[in-house]
Write a protein that holds these residues in place. Structure first.
Motif, PDB file in Angstrom:
ATOM      1  N   PRO A 117       7.458 111.186-108.292  1.00 41.60           N
ATOM      2  CA  PRO A 117       6.969 109.770-108.804  1.00 41.60           C
ATOM      3  C   PRO A 117       6.380 108.918-107.477  1.00 41.60           C
ATOM      4  CG  PRO A 117       9.332 110.076-109.326  1.00 41.60           C
ATOM      5  CD  PRO A 117       8.827 111.283-108.352  1.00 41.60           C
ATOM      6  N   SER A 118       5.480 108.220-107.711  1.00 46.88           N
ATOM      7  CA  SER A 118       4.830 107.484-106.586  1.00 46.88           C
ATOM      8  C   SER A 118       5.932 106.431-106.262  1.00 46.88           C
ATOM      9  CB  SER A 118       3.286 106.998-106.928  1.00 46.88           C
ATOM     10  OG  SER A 118       3.692 106.036-108.211  1.00 46.88           O
ATOM     11  N   ALA A 119       5.468 105.872-104.969  1.00 47.00           N
ATOM     12  CA  ALA A 119       6.573 104.732-104.597  1.00 47.00           C
ATOM     13  C   ALA A 119       6.787 103.401-105.460  1.00 47.00           C
ATOM     14  CB  ALA A 119       5.915 104.301-103.206  1.00 47.00           C
ATOM     15  N   ASP A 120       5.689 103.164-106.144  1.00 44.22           N
ATOM     16  CA  ASP A 120       5.909 102.002-107.071  1.00 44.22           C
ATOM     17  C   ASP A 120       6.395 102.617-108.427  1.00 44.22           C
ATOM     18  OD1 ASP A 120       3.731 103.375-108.397  1.00 44.22           O
ATOM     19  OD2 ASP A 120       2.086 101.711-107.910  1.00 44.22           O
ATOM     20  N   GLY A 121       6.388 103.863-108.703  1.00 45.65           N
ATOM     21  CA  GLY A 121       7.050 104.574-110.091  1.00 45.65           C
ATOM     22  C   GLY A 121       6.026 104.306-111.147  1.00 45.65           C
ATOM     23  N   LYS A 122       4.980 103.980-110.857  1.00 44.02           N
ATOM     24  CA  LYS A 122       3.795 103.833-111.920  1.00 44.02           C
ATOM     25  C   LYS A 122       2.975 105.224-112.101  1.00 44.02           C
ATOM     26  CE  LYS A 122       3.338  98.911-111.793  1.00 44.02           C
ATOM     27  NZ  LYS A 122       2.792  98.015-110.916  1.00 44.02           N
ATOM     28  N   GLY A 123       2.908 105.907-111.149  1.00 46.00           N
ATOM     29  CA  GLY A 123       2.096 107.052-110.922  1.00 46.00           C
ATOM     30  C   GLY A 123       2.855 108.582-110.381  1.00 46.00           C
ATOM     31  N   ALA A 124       2.123 109.166-109.583  1.00 45.18           N
ATOM     32  CA  ALA A 124       2.511 110.186-109.327  1.00 45.18           C
ATOM     33  C   ALA A 124       2.128 110.412-107.688  1.00 45.18           C
ATOM     34  CB  ALA A 124       1.899 111.599-109.969  1.00 45.18           C
ATOM     35  N   THR A 125       2.888 111.035-107.038  1.00 43.15           N
ATOM     36  CA  THR A 125       2.556 111.594-105.594  1.00 43.15           C
ATOM     37  C   THR A 125       2.228 113.155-105.482  1.00 43.15           C
ATOM     38  OG1 THR A 125       3.750 109.717-104.442  1.00 43.15           O
ATOM     39  CG2 THR A 125       3.119 111.611-103.042  1.00 43.15           C
ATOM     40  N   LEU A 126       1.264 113.736-105.168  1.00 40.49           N
ATOM     41  CA  LEU A 126       1.243 115.012-105.077  1.00 40.49           C
ATOM     42  C   LEU A 126       1.126 115.382-103.758  1.00 40.49           C
ATOM     43  CD1 LEU A 126       0.551 117.939-106.163  1.00 40.49           C
ATOM     44  CD2 LEU A 126      -1.833 117.219-106.101  1.00 40.49           C
ATOM     45  N   GLU A 127       2.118 116.213-103.229  1.00 38.83           N
ATOM     46  CA  GLU A 127       2.135 116.798-102.002  1.00 38.83           C
ATOM     47  C   GLU A 127       1.772 118.140-101.685  1.00 38.83           C
ATOM     48  OE1 GLU A 127       5.589 115.791 -98.639  1.00 38.83           O
ATOM     49  OE2 GLU A 127       5.885 117.901 -99.446  1.00 38.83           O
ATOM     50  N   TRP A 128       1.264 118.559-100.785  1.00 41.87           N
ATOM     51  CA  TRP A 128       1.047 119.970-100.254  1.00 41.87           C
ATOM     52  C   TRP A 128       1.123 120.255 -99.060  1.00 41.87           C
ATOM     53  CZ3 TRP A 128      -4.748 122.069-101.793  1.00 41.87           C
ATOM     54  CH2 TRP A 128      -4.884 123.374-101.746  1.00 41.87           C
ATOM     55  N   ALA A 129       2.267 121.064 -98.857  1.00 41.48           N
ATOM     56  CA  ALA A 129       2.733 121.305 -97.512  1.00 41.48           C
ATOM     57  C   ALA A 129       2.631 122.899 -97.011  1.00 41.48           C
ATOM     58  CB  ALA A 129       4.401 120.965 -97.483  1.00 41.48           C
ATOM     59  N   GLY A 130       2.110 123.279 -96.190  1.00 43.15           N
ATOM     60  CA  GLY A 130       1.674 124.670 -95.630  1.00 43.15           C
ATOM     61  C   GLY A 130       2.502 124.910 -94.320  1.00 43.15           C
ATOM     62  N   ALA A 131       2.870 126.060 -94.000  1.00 40.63           N
ATOM     63  CA  ALA A 131       3.511 126.525 -92.718  1.00 40.63           C
ATOM     64  C   ALA A 131       2.696 128.091 -92.522  1.00 40.63           C
ATOM     65  CB  ALA A 131       4.867 126.867 -92.691  1.00 40.63           C
ATOM     66  N   PHE A 132       2.240 128.182 -91.090  1.00 37.60           N
ATOM     67  CA  PHE A 132       1.235 129.513 -91.086  1.00 37.60           C
ATOM     68  C   PHE A 132       1.400 129.309 -89.487  1.00 37.60           C
ATOM     69  CE2 PHE A 132      -0.679 125.209 -91.674  1.00 37.60           C
ATOM     70  CZ  PHE A 132      -1.624 125.216 -90.683  1.00 37.60           C
ATOM     71  N   TYR A 133       0.719 130.745 -89.307  1.00 40.46           N
ATOM     72  CA  TYR A 133       0.452 131.014 -87.607  1.00 40.46           C
ATOM     73  C   TYR A 133      -0.936 130.710 -87.576  1.00 40.46           C
ATOM     74  CZ  TYR A 133       5.424 132.226 -86.745  1.00 40.46           C
ATOM     75  OH  TYR A 133       6.582 132.306 -86.577  1.00 40.46           O
ATOM     76  N   ARG A 134      -1.671 130.864 -86.367  1.00 41.25           N
ATOM     77  CA  ARG A 134      -3.073 130.804 -86.128  1.00 41.25           C
ATOM     78  C   ARG A 134      -3.623 131.994 -86.352  1.00 41.25           C
ATOM     79  NH1 ARG A 134      -1.436 130.255 -80.001  1.00 41.25           N
ATOM     80  NH2 ARG A 134      -1.537 132.395 -79.414  1.00 41.25           N
ATOM     81  N   GLY A 135      -4.884 132.153 -86.551  1.00 42.42           N
ATOM     82  CA  GLY A 135      -5.586 133.155 -87.072  1.00 42.42           C
ATOM     83  C   GLY A 135      -5.612 134.397 -85.932  1.00 42.42           C
ATOM     84  N   PHE A 136      -5.287 133.982 -84.796  1.00 44.18           N
ATOM     85  CA  PHE A 136      -5.386 134.992 -83.804  1.00 44.18           C
ATOM     86  C   PHE A 136      -4.099 135.070 -82.929  1.00 44.18           C
ATOM     87  CE2 PHE A 136      -6.137 136.388 -79.236  1.00 44.18           C
ATOM     88  CZ  PHE A 136      -6.815 137.377 -79.486  1.00 44.18           C
ATOM     89  N   PRO A 137      -3.210 136.183 -83.387  1.00 47.12           N
ATOM     90  CA  PRO A 137      -1.705 136.335 -82.977  1.00 47.12           C
ATOM     91  C   PRO A 137      -1.553 136.368 -81.531  1.00 47.12           C
ATOM     92  CG  PRO A 137      -2.656 138.429 -83.914  1.00 47.12           C
ATOM     93  CD  PRO A 137      -3.564 137.304 -84.097  1.00 47.12           C
ATOM     94  N   ASN A 138      -2.396 136.807 -80.935  1.00 46.76           N
ATOM     95  CA  ASN A 138      -2.029 137.087 -79.174  1.00 46.76           C
ATOM     96  C   ASN A 138      -2.241 135.814 -78.414  1.00 46.76           C
ATOM     97  OD1 ASN A 138      -1.235 139.683 -80.015  1.00 46.76           O
ATOM     98  ND2 ASN A 138      -3.623 140.342 -80.015  1.00 46.76           N
ATOM     99  N   ASN A 139      -1.994 135.928 -77.109  1.00 47.72           N
ATOM    100  CA  ASN A 139      -2.183 135.009 -76.226  1.00 47.72           C
ATOM    101  C   ASN A 139      -3.892 134.681 -76.446  1.00 47.72           C
ATOM    102  OD1 ASN A 139       0.449 134.745 -75.906  1.00 47.72           O
ATOM    103  ND2 ASN A 139       0.384 135.883 -73.952  1.00 47.72           N
ATOM    104  N   ASP A 140      -4.106 133.471 -75.761  1.00 46.97           N
ATOM    105  CA  ASP A 140      -5.603 133.510 -75.438  1.00 46.97           C
ATOM    106  C   ASP A 140      -6.310 133.375 -76.542  1.00 46.97           C
ATOM    107  OD1 ASP A 140      -4.642 132.683 -72.749  1.00 46.97           O
ATOM    108  OD2 ASP A 140      -4.889 134.807 -72.313  1.00 46.97           O
ATOM    109  N   PRO A 141      -6.165 132.655 -77.724  1.00 52.34           N
ATOM    110  CA  PRO A 141      -7.000 132.715 -78.672  1.00 52.34           C
ATOM    111  C   PRO A 141      -8.331 132.415 -78.584  1.00 52.34           C
ATOM    112  CG  PRO A 141      -5.443 131.131 -79.329  1.00 52.34           C
ATOM    113  CD  PRO A 141      -5.126 131.575 -77.951  1.00 52.34           C
ATOM    114  N   PRO A 142      -9.207 132.778 -79.154  1.00 48.04           N
ATOM    115  CA  PRO A 142     -10.697 131.878 -79.136  1.00 48.04           C
ATOM    116  C   PRO A 142     -10.552 130.647 -79.812  1.00 48.04           C
ATOM    117  CG  PRO A 142     -10.743 133.754 -80.849  1.00 48.04           C
ATOM    118  CD  PRO A 142      -9.337 133.718 -80.138  1.00 48.04           C
TER     119      PRO A 142
END
Length: 173
Positions: A117-142
């Motif tokens: 529910p949104s803070a005022d209770g009238k609508g909705a809150t949509l949350e999108w949460a993500g967890a990840f590692y960067r695209g380059f797994p080693n040191n000194d990524p481009p």
């Protein structure tokens, strides 16, 4: 003894530069009932609300272990798997099983969508949460595969998706 200290210092430095798990969380208030928001996002086999997605194909519906392949504008694909689904709580979690880092510069990506529910209770809150590692797994990524690049890409994607959905649901189309 000096050699030992130098080795420890080197290991410490290596650890400091190794990739760390990044987190991104975006949310938006939508002037629509929670049920309506959940109806729009709650089918794992339909990601048409996310602007870059042109097609969603998958199997096993909303069962745990269900898979989907998103086709994006330009033809790139993202393979994803559902690992948590709770319709009553209006939340689900999925992970990316395959994506080209040129498309989304992340590895070991998982994310959760939740409608509350949104803070005022009238609508909705949509949350999108993500967890990840960067695209380059080693040191000194481009630069394009760095932590910053990963966070910027994911945050931008989430904001685009949330804003598009808000617009769609509030305009009633």
């Amino acid at each position: 003894a000096l050699d030992g200290a130098a080795a420890v210092a080197r290991i410490g430095a290596a650890w400091a530069h190794g990739p760390t798990r990044q987190k991104v969380r975006e949310s938006i208030e939508i002037n629509a009932p929670q049920e309506k928001v959940w109806a729009a996002i709650g089918n794992f086999q339909d990601m048409s609300w996310l602007p870059p997605v042109t097609k969603t194909e998958g199997e096993k519906g909303n069962e745990i272990g269900a898979t989907r392949r998103l086709t994006l504008t330009g033809g790139a694909t993202v393979d994803e798997e559902l690992y948590k689904f709770d319709a009553a709580a209006m939340t689900y979690s999925y992970r990316i099983t395959k994506v080209d880092v040129k498309v989304l510069p992340v590895t070991n990506y998982s994310s959760t969508l939740t409608v509350t529910p949104s803070a005022d209770g009238k609508g909705a809150t949509l949350e999108w949460a993500g967890a990840f590692y960067r695209g380059f797994p080693n040191n000194d990524p481009p630069p394009e595969l760095s932590d910053e690049a990963a966070k910027t890409a994911v945050s931008g994607l989430y904001k685009t998706g949330l804003e598009a959905l808000k617009k769609k649901l509030e305009s009633g189309s």
